[in-house]
Write an enzyme that holds these catalytic residues in place. Structure first.
Site, PDB file in Angstrom:
ATOM      1  N   SER A  41     -18.664   3.608   7.253  1.00  0.00           N
ATOM      2  CA  SER A  41     -17.486   2.846   7.672  1.00  0.00           C
ATOM      3  C   SER A  41     -16.211   3.325   6.986  1.00  0.00           C
ATOM      4  O   SER A  41     -15.118   2.920   7.368  1.00  0.00           O
ATOM      5  CB  SER A  41     -17.695   1.366   7.360  1.00  0.00           C
ATOM      6  OG  SER A  41     -17.822   1.173   5.955  1.00  0.00           O
ATOM      7  N   GLY A  42     -16.363   4.159   5.954  1.00  0.00           N
ATOM      8  CA  GLY A  42     -15.216   4.635   5.181  1.00  0.00           C
ATOM      9  C   GLY A  42     -15.012   3.877   3.886  1.00  0.00           C
ATOM     10  O   GLY A  42     -14.066   4.138   3.149  1.00  0.00           O
ATOM     11  N   LYS A  43     -15.905   2.935   3.584  1.00  0.00           N
ATOM     12  CA  LYS A  43     -15.713   2.075   2.411  1.00  0.00           C
ATOM     13  C   LYS A  43     -15.671   2.852   1.098  1.00  0.00           C
ATOM     14  O   LYS A  43     -14.862   2.541   0.222  1.00  0.00           O
ATOM     15  CB  LYS A  43     -16.748   0.954   2.358  1.00  0.00           C
ATOM     16  CG  LYS A  43     -18.169   1.417   2.177  1.00  0.00           C
ATOM     17  CD  LYS A  43     -19.159   0.276   2.399  1.00  0.00           C
ATOM     18  CE  LYS A  43     -20.569   0.819   2.416  1.00  0.00           C
ATOM     19  NZ  LYS A  43     -20.811   1.844   3.423  1.00  0.00           N
TER      20      LYS A  43
ATOM     21  N   HIS B  90     -20.347  13.189  -1.993  1.00  0.00           N
ATOM     22  CA  HIS B  90     -19.544  12.290  -2.818  1.00  0.00           C
ATOM     23  C   HIS B  90     -19.010  13.021  -4.045  1.00  0.00           C
ATOM     24  O   HIS B  90     -17.850  12.856  -4.424  1.00  0.00           O
ATOM     25  CB  HIS B  90     -20.372  11.069  -3.249  1.00  0.00           C
ATOM     26  CG  HIS B  90     -20.465  10.012  -2.205  1.00  0.00           C
ATOM     27  ND1 HIS B  90     -19.827   8.807  -2.313  1.00  0.00           N
ATOM     28  CD2 HIS B  90     -21.120   9.984  -1.019  1.00  0.00           C
ATOM     29  CE1 HIS B  90     -20.091   8.067  -1.242  1.00  0.00           C
ATOM     30  NE2 HIS B  90     -20.872   8.761  -0.446  1.00  0.00           N
TER      31      HIS B  90
ATOM     32  N   ARG C   1     -16.152  15.306  -3.043  1.00  0.00           N
ATOM     33  CA  ARG C   1     -14.942  14.573  -2.680  1.00  0.00           C
ATOM     34  C   ARG C   1     -14.202  14.082  -3.934  1.00  0.00           C
ATOM     35  O   ARG C   1     -12.990  14.162  -4.015  1.00  0.00           O
ATOM     36  CB  ARG C   1     -15.271  13.403  -1.765  1.00  0.00           C
ATOM     37  CG  ARG C   1     -14.023  12.664  -1.280  1.00  0.00           C
ATOM     38  CD  ARG C   1     -14.311  11.598  -0.257  1.00  0.00           C
ATOM     39  NE  ARG C   1     -15.105  10.528  -0.831  1.00  0.00           N
ATOM     40  CZ  ARG C   1     -16.218  10.043  -0.276  1.00  0.00           C
ATOM     41  NH1 ARG C   1     -16.674  10.536   0.854  1.00  0.00           N
ATOM     42  NH2 ARG C   1     -16.880   9.069  -0.854  1.00  0.00           N
TER      43      ARG C   1
ATOM     44  N   ALA D  15     -22.192   5.963 -10.595  1.00  0.00           N
ATOM     45  CA  ALA D  15     -23.014   6.363  -9.443  1.00  0.00           C
ATOM     46  C   ALA D  15     -24.420   5.809  -9.636  1.00  0.00           C
ATOM     47  O   ALA D  15     -25.059   6.076 -10.652  1.00  0.00           O
ATOM     48  CB  ALA D  15     -23.037   7.880  -9.329  1.00  0.00           C
ATOM     49  N   THR D  16     -24.911   5.062  -8.648  1.00  0.00           N
ATOM     50  CA  THR D  16     -26.200   4.375  -8.798  1.00  0.00           C
ATOM     51  C   THR D  16     -27.328   4.962  -7.955  1.00  0.00           C
ATOM     52  O   THR D  16     -28.445   4.469  -8.015  1.00  0.00           O
ATOM     53  CB  THR D  16     -26.059   2.884  -8.428  1.00  0.00           C
ATOM     54  OG1 THR D  16     -25.711   2.797  -7.045  1.00  0.00           O
ATOM     55  CG2 THR D  16     -25.010   2.194  -9.281  1.00  0.00           C
TER      56      THR D  16
END
Length: 165
Positions: free
Chosen positions: A11-13, A50, A53, A34-35
């Site tokens: 969704s872009g969250k 991730h 980015r 980070a989990t």
């Protein structure tokens, strides 16, 4: 201040939460908790995307299980990416729902600015197996607990955010 970003998968969250905490963190790098655990190659690809980015714009801590302990090590603003994976990890490791929610409640008491990302998984049908139903129920309870502690809550869809609180 505590803020939650919720929404469906892709969704872009995460991107929106990263941009939000960077805007809020003037004068220093925020922490990125980070989990996600490496489960398979597909998860590795998501994690790598991730990492690429965010590059070096965050101080990264990778901790898939001990949320409270990790948050207590963050003296500055922290982005928790993501609570959904942390819930999954805790269930996988056999932790009771009551203990998971108690740790999450304690984590919300940590006195630092926090941005939390959580997948909205309760908009579909009721899952057909007990473990999936347990996860959906736990995720909904976690979302309510987090939202109660947050000053701001955003729902994300199609790369856009809608402020709910």
């Amino acid at each position: 201040m505590k803020t939650m970003f919720t929404g469906g998968i892709k969704s872009g969250k995460s991107r929106l939460a990263e941009a939000y905490i960077l805007e809020q963190s003037v004068g220093g790098k925020p922490y990125y908790l980070a989990t996600t655990e490496f489960i398979d190659e597909g998860m590795r690809e998501r994690i790598d995307a991730h990492r690429e980015r965010r590059q070096d714009t965050f101080v990264t801590i990778e901790e898939p299980v001990k949320l409270l302990a990790a948050l207590q090590q963050c003296p500055g603003p922290v982005l928790v990416e993501c609570i959904s994976m942390w819930l999954n990890n805790r269930l996988f490791h056999g932790v009771s729902v009551a203990d998971i929610l108690a740790e999450l409640d304690a984590a919300m008491q940590v006195p630092c600015d926090m941005v939390l990302v959580l997948n909205e998984v309760g908009l579909g049908i009721i899952p057909d197996n007990p473990l999936a139903r347990q996860y959906v129920d736990l995720s909904g309870k976690a979302a309510q607990l987090i939202a109660a502690h947050c000053e701001r809550v955003f729902f994300c869809s199609a790369g856009l955010k809608l402020q709910m609180k």
